[in-house]
Scaffold this motif. Structure first.
Motif, PDB file in Angstrom:
ATOM      1  N   ASP A  94       0.837  -1.199   0.000  1.00 30.15           N
ATOM      2  CA  ASP A  94       0.000   0.000   0.000  1.00 30.15           C
ATOM      3  C   ASP A  94       0.872   1.250   0.000  1.00 30.15           C
ATOM      4  O   ASP A  94       0.667   2.163  -0.794  1.00 30.15           O
ATOM      5  CB  ASP A  94      -0.908  -0.028   1.235  1.00 30.15           C
ATOM      6  CG  ASP A  94      -1.848   1.157   1.269  1.00 30.15           C
ATOM      7  OD1 ASP A  94      -2.360   1.510   0.198  1.00 30.15           O
ATOM      8  OD2 ASP A  94      -2.062   1.722   2.352  1.00 30.15           O
ATOM      9  N   MET A  98       1.030   3.855  -3.077  1.00 28.70           N
ATOM     10  CA  MET A  98       0.555   5.225  -2.921  1.00 28.70           C
ATOM     11  C   MET A  98       1.660   6.242  -3.172  1.00 28.70           C
ATOM     12  O   MET A  98       1.413   7.312  -3.712  1.00 28.70           O
ATOM     13  CB  MET A  98      -0.063   5.436  -1.527  1.00 28.70           C
ATOM     14  CG  MET A  98      -1.427   4.798  -1.359  1.00 28.70           C
ATOM     15  SD  MET A  98      -2.397   4.629  -2.876  1.00 28.70           S
ATOM     16  CE  MET A  98      -2.923   6.324  -3.121  1.00 28.70           C
ATOM     17  N   ARG A  99       2.901   5.912  -2.798  1.00 27.16           N
ATOM     18  CA  ARG A  99       3.996   6.856  -3.075  1.00 27.16           C
ATOM     19  C   ARG A  99       4.271   6.928  -4.577  1.00 27.16           C
ATOM     20  O   ARG A  99       4.601   7.988  -5.097  1.00 27.16           O
ATOM     21  CB  ARG A  99       5.264   6.465  -2.314  1.00 27.16           C
ATOM     22  CG  ARG A  99       5.186   6.606  -0.788  1.00 27.16           C
ATOM     23  CD  ARG A  99       4.913   8.013  -0.309  1.00 27.16           C
ATOM     24  NE  ARG A  99       3.493   8.371  -0.376  1.00 27.16           N
ATOM     25  CZ  ARG A  99       2.592   7.976   0.525  1.00 27.16           C
ATOM     26  NH1 ARG A  99       2.953   7.218   1.549  1.00 27.16           N
ATOM     27  NH2 ARG A  99       1.331   8.328   0.402  1.00 27.16           N
ATOM     28  N   THR A 100       4.123   5.792  -5.275  1.00 25.21           N
ATOM     29  CA  THR A 100       4.273   5.830  -6.736  1.00 25.21           C
ATOM     30  C   THR A 100       3.197   6.718  -7.346  1.00 25.21           C
ATOM     31  O   THR A 100       3.470   7.557  -8.205  1.00 25.21           O
ATOM     32  CB  THR A 100       4.151   4.407  -7.311  1.00 25.21           C
ATOM     33  OG1 THR A 100       4.991   3.546  -6.572  1.00 25.21           O
ATOM     34  CG2 THR A 100       4.542   4.381  -8.773  1.00 25.21           C
ATOM     35  N   ASP A 102       1.644   9.158  -5.882  1.00 21.57           N
ATOM     36  CA  ASP A 102       1.989  10.538  -5.555  1.00 21.57           C
ATOM     37  C   ASP A 102       3.074  11.071  -6.482  1.00 21.57           C
ATOM     38  O   ASP A 102       3.048  12.234  -6.881  1.00 21.57           O
ATOM     39  CB  ASP A 102       2.478  10.651  -4.104  1.00 21.57           C
ATOM     40  CG  ASP A 102       1.324  10.557  -3.124  1.00 21.57           C
ATOM     41  OD1 ASP A 102       0.170  10.669  -3.575  1.00 21.57           O
ATOM     42  OD2 ASP A 102       1.574  10.375  -1.921  1.00 21.57           O
ATOM     43  N   LEU A 105       1.601  12.048  -9.515  1.00 18.44           N
ATOM     44  CA  LEU A 105       0.772  13.232  -9.297  1.00 18.44           C
ATOM     45  C   LEU A 105       1.610  14.475  -9.063  1.00 18.44           C
ATOM     46  O   LEU A 105       1.082  15.581  -9.070  1.00 18.44           O
ATOM     47  CB  LEU A 105      -0.146  13.020  -8.093  1.00 18.44           C
ATOM     48  CG  LEU A 105      -1.459  12.312  -8.345  1.00 18.44           C
ATOM     49  CD1 LEU A 105      -2.166  12.056  -7.024  1.00 18.44           C
ATOM     50  CD2 LEU A 105      -2.353  13.122  -9.254  1.00 18.44           C
ATOM     51  N   ARG A 138      -6.165   9.421 -10.390  1.00 22.44           N
ATOM     52  CA  ARG A 138      -7.401   9.686  -9.653  1.00 22.44           C
ATOM     53  C   ARG A 138      -8.198   8.406  -9.426  1.00 22.44           C
ATOM     54  O   ARG A 138      -8.739   8.188  -8.349  1.00 22.44           O
ATOM     55  CB  ARG A 138      -8.267  10.663 -10.430  1.00 22.44           C
ATOM     56  CG  ARG A 138      -7.913  12.073 -10.123  1.00 22.44           C
ATOM     57  CD  ARG A 138      -8.532  12.943 -11.162  1.00 22.44           C
ATOM     58  NE  ARG A 138      -7.562  13.945 -11.519  1.00 22.44           N
ATOM     59  CZ  ARG A 138      -7.799  15.240 -11.496  1.00 22.44           C
ATOM     60  NH1 ARG A 138      -8.988  15.664 -11.159  1.00 22.44           N
ATOM     61  NH2 ARG A 138      -6.868  16.091 -11.813  1.00 22.44           N
ATOM     62  N   ARG A 141      -6.644   6.427  -6.610  1.00 19.84           N
ATOM     63  CA  ARG A 141      -6.916   6.940  -5.267  1.00 19.84           C
ATOM     64  C   ARG A 141      -8.325   6.578  -4.817  1.00 19.84           C
ATOM     65  O   ARG A 141      -8.534   6.160  -3.682  1.00 19.84           O
ATOM     66  CB  ARG A 141      -6.746   8.449  -5.250  1.00 19.84           C
ATOM     67  CG  ARG A 141      -5.321   8.851  -5.488  1.00 19.84           C
ATOM     68  CD  ARG A 141      -5.109  10.232  -5.006  1.00 19.84           C
ATOM     69  NE  ARG A 141      -3.891  10.286  -4.233  1.00 19.84           N
ATOM     70  CZ  ARG A 141      -3.482  11.357  -3.583  1.00 19.84           C
ATOM     71  NH1 ARG A 141      -4.224  12.432  -3.567  1.00 19.84           N
ATOM     72  NH2 ARG A 141      -2.356  11.325  -2.926  1.00 19.84           N
ATOM     73  N   ARG A 144      -8.546   2.787  -4.197  1.00 21.26           N
ATOM     74  CA  ARG A 144      -7.873   2.411  -2.959  1.00 21.26           C
ATOM     75  C   ARG A 144      -8.713   2.814  -1.750  1.00 21.26           C
ATOM     76  O   ARG A 144      -8.883   2.032  -0.801  1.00 21.26           O
ATOM     77  CB  ARG A 144      -6.518   3.093  -2.866  1.00 21.26           C
ATOM     78  CG  ARG A 144      -5.901   2.952  -1.493  1.00 21.26           C
ATOM     79  CD  ARG A 144      -4.622   3.738  -1.376  1.00 21.26           C
ATOM     80  NE  ARG A 144      -4.108   3.667  -0.032  1.00 21.26           N
ATOM     81  CZ  ARG A 144      -4.330   4.601   0.888  1.00 21.26           C
ATOM     82  NH1 ARG A 144      -5.078   5.653   0.608  1.00 21.26           N
ATOM     83  NH2 ARG A 144      -3.818   4.469   2.094  1.00 21.26           N
TER      84      ARG A 144
END
Lengths: 264, 312
Positions: A94, A98-100, A102, A105, A138, A141, A144
């Motif tokens: 996770d 999520m860092r990937t 970000d 983004l 998007r 996110r 998730r």
């Protein structure tokens, strides 16, 4: 709001059947009739090479809307898979995912798309790749977030205890709950993709000139702004009406989804 | 508190590293032989295989991905952007010149956006659902659907070609930035109006407001002290999104209006395959973007400590 949905559907159908209504061949060059104003012969006039603008608009819908559909769908698939891997894969997965997300983004989407499409060399495939690879975050996110909230639900825990594979849990327990929210995100991204395609093509990094894409048409029309300003109005108007219709349909969809989840 | 701040900063650093890796992977995999491109830029016609191979070795393109990545990132960490592979001039000063054109334009656009959206949202929420409110919402929806490049072209058509009031091309005088700033400002105003409007409406529904009202606090003071801070929360979030919109718009608008800012710098570098220029802009944009979002997260924590507790 129903009328807006019809309008969105109508625009979508236009992309499919529109070219059959085109009065002329969109690539037919007619130099004697170049830059002619709207008339009964050419409803919206002709461009610098005497090509019928209405025919080009109708054929262009296939590129502007069709490609936007394709791109937003590819991004939807990537985003959903990435987003669901996060809650299914455990804490470390996770965090990494999520860092990937970000990191992707950390860059304005359209600027990134310009750089990617430009470096890959202008063309339709670069355009599709550039806009899909910058457009999935998007979805990820949202997927998730919903996935995490479902994790502690009784039926998901039960499915896990029953020994269902993560893939099966994703398919049968996560995916159905994702559909309403992801559809709402998708309408927004579809509209963004239309603007993205026309912007990239206008900058010269997307669909290339002889192809009647709306942004590329604006690029052609720009030089003749002084003599035939109307030529510049039509393709832009086509973009605005499509984006507006899709956005409003998306708003209506979001409201009905919100209402339904309140009733539950 | 200190823990979360450190966590947020660490996260920003991780994100920036991720962005660096993605950017380098992109440059590494870009089609065409970069060694050949560099050799061509440096030696013009002397393009034998030997020359290209030597350039490849000299620039470090014959090594593995990760060692090339380390060679690439090391100077960037101290903001040394190297030399243009087209002109051979150092990238830094040219980049700075571009920024001096772009930054004032961005500030002007934000000012225009706020000057339009704030009053519009306040007037609209005086009577929610009324004529003015509907008009404001409709205008805002319309505004978000108009692509920046088309709006720019329309403004040129109206103010420069038809009325001949304002200059359209170039950036010689401050007057030249009026049309580009308007183009960007209108787009910002459209999205800000919607967000400020719903922020005010939501803040008004707060259950503590009737209690404050009954205590006899004047309407003006309620608006200033109780509604405004609540409405500010979504607005702060959106600043990050607005920045993205602004940067995207800047690229297009500068190209349309022929301004020698960052957008033009980027697009002409892409066309010329001037990798040092491209990566300088990419690094700069990512740095600004991540920093602003970090600051937003920190402000956020201050306004509302509940936010982000469950966020990974």
């Amino acid at each position: 709001m129903r009328s807006v949905t019809y309008l969105a559907v109508a625009i979508f159908l236009l992309a499919i059947v529109g070219p059959f209504f085109a009065p002329y061949d969109p690539a037919a060059i007619n130099i004697p009739k170049r830059l002619s104003p709207p008339s009964s012969e050419f409803f919206l006039g002709t461009d610098a090479l005497g090509r019928d603008i209405l025919s080009r608009l109708l054929h262009g819908a296939r590129y502007s809307l069709g490609l936007a559909f394709l791109i937003s769908f590819i991004a939807l698939v990537i985003g959903t898979v990435v987003g669901l891997l996060a809650p299914l894969g455990g804490k470390i997965a996770d965090w990494l995912i999520m860092r990937t997300t970000d990191s992707f983004l950390a860059f304005p989407e359209l600027v990134a798309a310009v750089v990617i499409a430009g470096l890959m060399g202008a063309g339709m495939w670069s355009l599709i790749f550039a806009l899909s690879v910058t457009g999935w975050m998007r979805y990820a996110r949202v997927a998730r977030g919903i996935g995490l909230s479902l994790q502690s639900r009784g039926y998901v825990i039960q499915a896990k205890l029953a020994g269902l594979s993560p893939l099966a849990i994703a398919r049968w327990h996560y995916l159905p709950s994702l559909v309403p929210s992801l559809t709402v995100v998708w309408t927004g991204m579809f509209a963004r993709a239309i603007i993205g395609i026309s912007t990239l093509s206008f900058l010269g990094f997307g669909v290339q000139p002889p192809t009647p894409e709306w942004g590329a048409m604006l690029l052609d029309a720009r030089i003749h702004m002084r003599s035939t300003p109307l030529q510049m109005i039509w393709p832009g108007l086509a973009v605005v009406v499509s984006v507006l219709a899709i956005n409003l349909a998306g708003d209506a969809l979001r409201d009905s989804v919100a209402e339904r989840s309140e009733h539950q | 508190m200190i823990g979360t701040v450190a966590g947020l900063i660490l996260r920003a650093i991780v994100v920036l590293s991720g962005t660096a890796i993605i950017t380098f992977a992109l440059l590494w995999n870009a089609p065409g032989d970069p060694a050949q491109a560099i050799a061509m830029a440096r030696f013009d016609a002397l393009l034998t295989e030997d020359v290209i191979d030597q350039v490849r070795e000299e620039v470090g393109l014959n090594t593995s991905f990760w060692s090339a990545f380390v060679d690439w990132i090391a100077p960037l960490l101290v903001l040394d952007f190297g030399y243009s592979s087209v002109t051979g001039r150092p990238v830094g000063p040219d980049l700075w010149v571009a920024i001096t054109y772009t930054f004032p334009l961005a500030v002007m656009a934000l000012a225009i956006g706020l000057a339009i959206s704030l009053p519009l949202a306040i007037i609209a929420t005086k009577n929610p659902g009324g004529m003015l409110d509907r008009l404001a919402v409709a205008t805002a929806s319309m505004g978000t659907a108009i692509p920046a490049f088309w709006l720019g072209l329309l403004l040129i058509l109206l103010f420069a070609v038809q009325l001949n009031w304002l200059p359209a091309m170039g950036a010689r005088t401050p007057v030249h930035s009026i049309l580009p700033a308007m183009t960007l400002g209108f787009g910002i105003a459209a999205s800000l109006t919607r967000i400020i409007r719903s922020g005010i409406l939501e803040a008004r529904d707060q259950p503590f407001l009737p209690a404050i009202r009954r205590r006899g606090v004047p309407v003006r003071a309620i608006g200033r002290d109780h509604i405004a801070p609540h409405a500010a929360v979504p607005v702060v979030t959106v600043v990050g999104l607005e920045l993205a919109f602004l940067l995207e718009g800047l690229v297009v608008v500068e190209v349309i209006f022929g301004r020698p800012g960052l957008g033009t710098f980027l697009t002409s570098a892409i066309v010329a395959r001037d990798f040092p220029h491209v990566q300088a802009v990419v690094v700069l944009v990512a740095l600004v973007f991540v920093t602003v979002n970090l600051i937003i997260d920190l402000i956020y924590k201050r306004i509302d400590p509940r936010i982000g507790e469950h966020d990974a």
